[in-house]
Design a protein around this motif. Structure first.
Motif, short mmCIF file in Angstrom:
data_model
loop_
_atom_site.label_atom_id
_atom_site.label_comp_id
_atom_site.label_asym_id
_atom_site.label_seq_id
_atom_site.Cartn_x
_atom_site.Cartn_y
_atom_site.Cartn_z
N LEU A 1 0.89 -1.35 -0.03
CA LEU A 1 -0.11 0.18 0.04
C LEU A 1 0.80 1.25 0.04
CD1 LEU A 1 -2.44 -1.26 2.81
CD2 LEU A 1 -2.48 -1.78 0.21
N TYR A 2 1.05 1.92 -1.04
CA TYR A 2 1.99 3.08 -1.42
C TYR A 2 1.22 4.17 -0.70
CZ TYR A 2 4.87 -0.11 -3.82
OH TYR A 2 5.67 -1.19 -4.28
N VAL A 3 1.83 4.46 0.65
CA VAL A 3 1.33 5.58 1.35
C VAL A 3 2.04 6.84 0.79
CG1 VAL A 3 1.03 4.45 3.43
CG2 VAL A 3 3.06 5.44 3.14
N ALA A 4 3.12 6.88 0.04
CA ALA A 4 3.80 7.98 -0.62
C ALA A 4 2.99 8.35 -1.83
CB ALA A 4 5.26 7.72 -1.02
N SER A 5 2.28 7.50 -2.32
CA SER A 5 1.43 8.08 -3.56
C SER A 5 0.09 8.57 -2.97
CB SER A 5 1.23 6.65 -4.30
OG SER A 5 0.05 6.84 -5.37
N ALA A 6 -0.50 7.77 -1.87
CA ALA A 6 -1.83 8.20 -1.31
C ALA A 6 -1.73 9.42 -0.61
CB ALA A 6 -2.02 7.16 -0.02
N ASN A 7 -0.63 9.74 -0.36
CA ASN A 7 -0.35 11.17 0.50
C ASN A 7 -0.33 12.27 -0.58
OD1 ASN A 7 -0.18 10.35 3.12
ND2 ASN A 7 2.06 10.32 3.04
N ARG A 8 -0.38 12.11 -2.00
CA ARG A 8 -0.36 13.03 -2.86
C ARG A 8 -1.73 12.92 -3.88
NH1 ARG A 8 5.42 14.97 -4.74
NH2 ARG A 8 6.61 14.92 -2.79
N ASP A 9 -2.69 12.05 -3.23
CA ASP A 9 -3.96 11.79 -4.12
C ASP A 9 -4.78 13.01 -4.27
OD1 ASP A 9 -6.32 10.71 -5.10
OD2 ASP A 9 -6.11 9.03 -4.11
N PRO A 10 -5.04 13.58 -5.24
CA PRO A 10 -5.93 14.76 -5.66
C PRO A 10 -7.15 14.71 -5.09
CG PRO A 10 -5.39 13.51 -7.79
CD PRO A 10 -4.61 12.97 -6.79
N GLU A 11 -7.75 13.54 -5.10
CA GLU A 11 -8.89 13.33 -4.38
C GLU A 11 -9.11 13.65 -2.85
OE1 GLU A 11 -11.71 12.34 -6.20
OE2 GLU A 11 -10.55 12.50 -7.93
N VAL A 12 -8.23 13.86 -2.35
CA VAL A 12 -8.11 13.89 -0.89
C VAL A 12 -7.22 15.26 -0.49
CG1 VAL A 12 -7.29 13.00 1.43
CG2 VAL A 12 -8.00 11.44 -0.45
N PHE A 13 -6.37 15.74 -1.25
CA PHE A 13 -5.46 16.88 -0.77
C PHE A 13 -5.55 17.71 -1.95
CE2 PHE A 13 -3.64 13.11 1.37
CZ PHE A 13 -3.53 13.63 2.62
N ASP A 14 -5.95 19.04 -1.66
CA ASP A 14 -5.49 20.21 -2.36
C ASP A 14 -4.20 20.47 -2.81
OD1 ASP A 14 -6.53 22.57 -4.01
OD2 ASP A 14 -6.05 23.66 -2.54
N ARG A 15 -3.74 20.81 -4.12
CA ARG A 15 -2.54 21.15 -4.24
C ARG A 15 -1.59 20.13 -3.95
NH1 ARG A 15 -2.20 26.79 -1.50
NH2 ARG A 15 0.17 26.86 -2.30
N PRO A 16 -1.82 18.87 -4.18
CA PRO A 16 -1.20 17.54 -3.63
C PRO A 16 0.24 17.49 -3.65
CG PRO A 16 -2.39 16.87 -5.55
CD PRO A 16 -2.76 18.42 -5.20
N ASP A 17 0.89 18.10 -4.77
CA ASP A 17 2.30 18.25 -4.82
C ASP A 17 3.03 19.25 -4.39
OD1 ASP A 17 2.37 15.27 -6.15
OD2 ASP A 17 1.18 16.44 -7.82
N GLU A 18 2.23 20.09 -3.81
CA GLU A 18 2.97 21.26 -3.32
C GLU A 18 3.02 21.17 -1.56
OE1 GLU A 18 1.16 25.20 -4.22
OE2 GLU A 18 0.23 23.98 -6.16
N LEU A 19 4.24 21.84 -1.07
CA LEU A 19 4.41 21.70 0.26
C LEU A 19 3.73 23.10 0.79
CD1 LEU A 19 5.80 20.65 2.64
CD2 LEU A 19 7.65 22.18 2.11
N VAL A 20 2.62 22.97 1.53
CA VAL A 20 1.61 23.93 1.98
C VAL A 20 2.01 23.76 3.51
CG1 VAL A 20 -0.69 25.05 1.94
CG2 VAL A 20 0.22 23.45 -0.01
N LEU A 21 2.50 24.59 3.93
CA LEU A 21 3.31 24.74 5.19
C LEU A 21 2.06 24.66 6.32
CD1 LEU A 21 6.94 25.50 5.09
CD2 LEU A 21 6.25 23.36 5.82
#
Length: 416
Positions: free
Chosen positions: A327-347
């Protein structure tokens, strides 16, 4: 990276093309093949890339954590016996237990950890961080080799109540184990080296000298031996195994997390980095770094029974009993269905940050509080000392397996 489904089974945790930048591959798999059966990994393994599937399967009781022998599947049964003593250590890990056994041992481990509050650990971790940073040359130093590499082993040794001066040995032993569990392809020679490292680590943790030192310090190694919950007490072999698990889970992950975070922060202005320096903003900032910079790429499971699972894209997955899933959590953590601007570091991303870096449900990573606290102190100390900390252009030196994703060296300077 263009995704060629004819050759996608070339995907491996030990191929540099994926280690260097796995995220375009993850993105295309999320979109086009979020549930993929790889015949080349462990003899037939389902790879999952979407958040919904990863989160749901982590909580699915039809899956088991008893996966200590999965990396040895390429060996014939008779040859696996050579590594029985090594597997005995791993099979005792809390992380590889299920059901009532997991509940009992998790309760036991939690009781052992009670004295180690954030307030207790804060000055001890800060002292180790300051000691390492006092010795570097701010005009230029290797963030990993001089700071992020020794720090986690020193912190965990201190928590256990064993000599922090042995951090080089602890790193060497746990790196062999991390390579075993972070890879999808290992050699018999590496298995033999890992078996010897596991033996040396177990002997170190079981030694009378370290038992005496930990007792005198009130360390976790001693607490694991003494804690009793509902009449249950860890055996000596279980004590050694849980201490080894904490080292395995914490040493490499904190090391690579610090490096990944500094690399990701390099292009962010000082005003954003300063979010790490203030109590009211550091929590969300660290959670966002954990989401985007996670060093542990996947969580593994095996099917406890034969069943069918329908993935988020409608793929019907027939699972055989004992079949692995990654289960690739590193992929899930960038899923656009869950996170807005998924590939950006939004501190300043609002909490709760729903990342899966430490898992979800009853099998949440045992060492997650120590990872969070050590990372927070390390990063805030770096940017408090050197607000203009820079990462010069350089050739990237990556670890050799995608399972633990991060740099083996990273040159930085304290600024202009």
């Amino acid at each position: 990276m263009s995704l060629d489904f004819v050759s996608v089974d070339d995907f491996s945790h030990n191929r540099f093309q994926y280690i260097e930048d796995p995220f375009p591959f993850y993105a295309q798999m999320r979109e086009h093949r979020p549930a993929h059966l790889s015949e080349s990994i462990f003899g037939g393994t389902w790879l999952m890339f979407r958040y919904a599937d990863c989160a749901g399967l982590m909580k699915d009781e039809r899956l088991s954590n008893a996966r200590s022998a999965v990396p040895l599947r390429f060996l014939p049964p008779e040859q696996r016996e050579e590594f029985a003593d090594m597997l005995d250590v791993y099979s005792r890990w809390l992380a590889f237990h299920d059901g009532a056994e997991h509940t009992r041992n998790r309760r036991q481990a939690n009781r052992s950890y009670v004295p180690f509050t954030d307030e207790y650990l804060e000055p001890r971790i800060q002292g180790l961080v300051d000691g390492l940073l006092d010795r570097v040359d701010p005009k230029g130093f290797d963030l990993i080799g001089e700071f992020a590499f020794p720090l986690p082993a020193m912190v965990i040794a201190d928590v256990l109540g064993v000599p922090v001066e042995r951090h080089a040995d602890l790193n060497r032993w746990t790196d062999d184990i991390a390579h075993l569990f972070g890879s999808t392809s290992v050699t018999v020679d590496h298995l033999r080296r890992t078996r010897e490292s596991t033996r040396q680590l177990a002997d170190f943790l079981a030694s009378e000298e370290n038992a005496r030192l930990s007792r005198a310090e009130g360390g976790l190694l001693h607490q694991l031996r003494e804690a009793r919950v509902r009449g249950h007490r860890f055996s000596e072999r279980d004590v050694v195994a849980q201490a080894a698990l904490l080292l395995f889970a914490g040493v490499a992950s904190i090391r690579y997390l610090i490096g990944n975070c500094v690399h990701a922060l390099a292009d962010h202005p000082v005003s954003e980095r300063n979010l790490l320096l203030h109590p009211e903003t550091v929590g969300p900032a660290v959670e966002e770094l954990l989401r985007l910079c996670t060093p542990v790429s996947f969580v593994g499971r095996i099917a406890a029974e034969a069943f069918e699972y329908t993935a988020s894209d409608g793929t019907v997955m027939p699972l055989a009993k004992g079949q692995p899933l990654l289960l690739y959590v590193a992929s899930a953590n960038r899923d656009p269905e869950v996170f807005d601007r998924p590939d950006e570091l939004v501190l300043d991303r609002p909490l709760p940050n729903r990342h899966l870096t430490f898992g979800i449900g009853r099998h949440l990573c045992f060492g997650d509080p120590l990872v969070r606290q050590t990372t927070r102190i390390a990063l805030s100390s770096l940017y408090r000392r050197w607000p203009e900390l820079r990462v010069p252009r350089q050739e990237a030196n990556w670890n050799n397996n995608l399972g633990f994703h991060g740099f083996t060296s990273l040159q930085v300077t304290g600024g202009d």
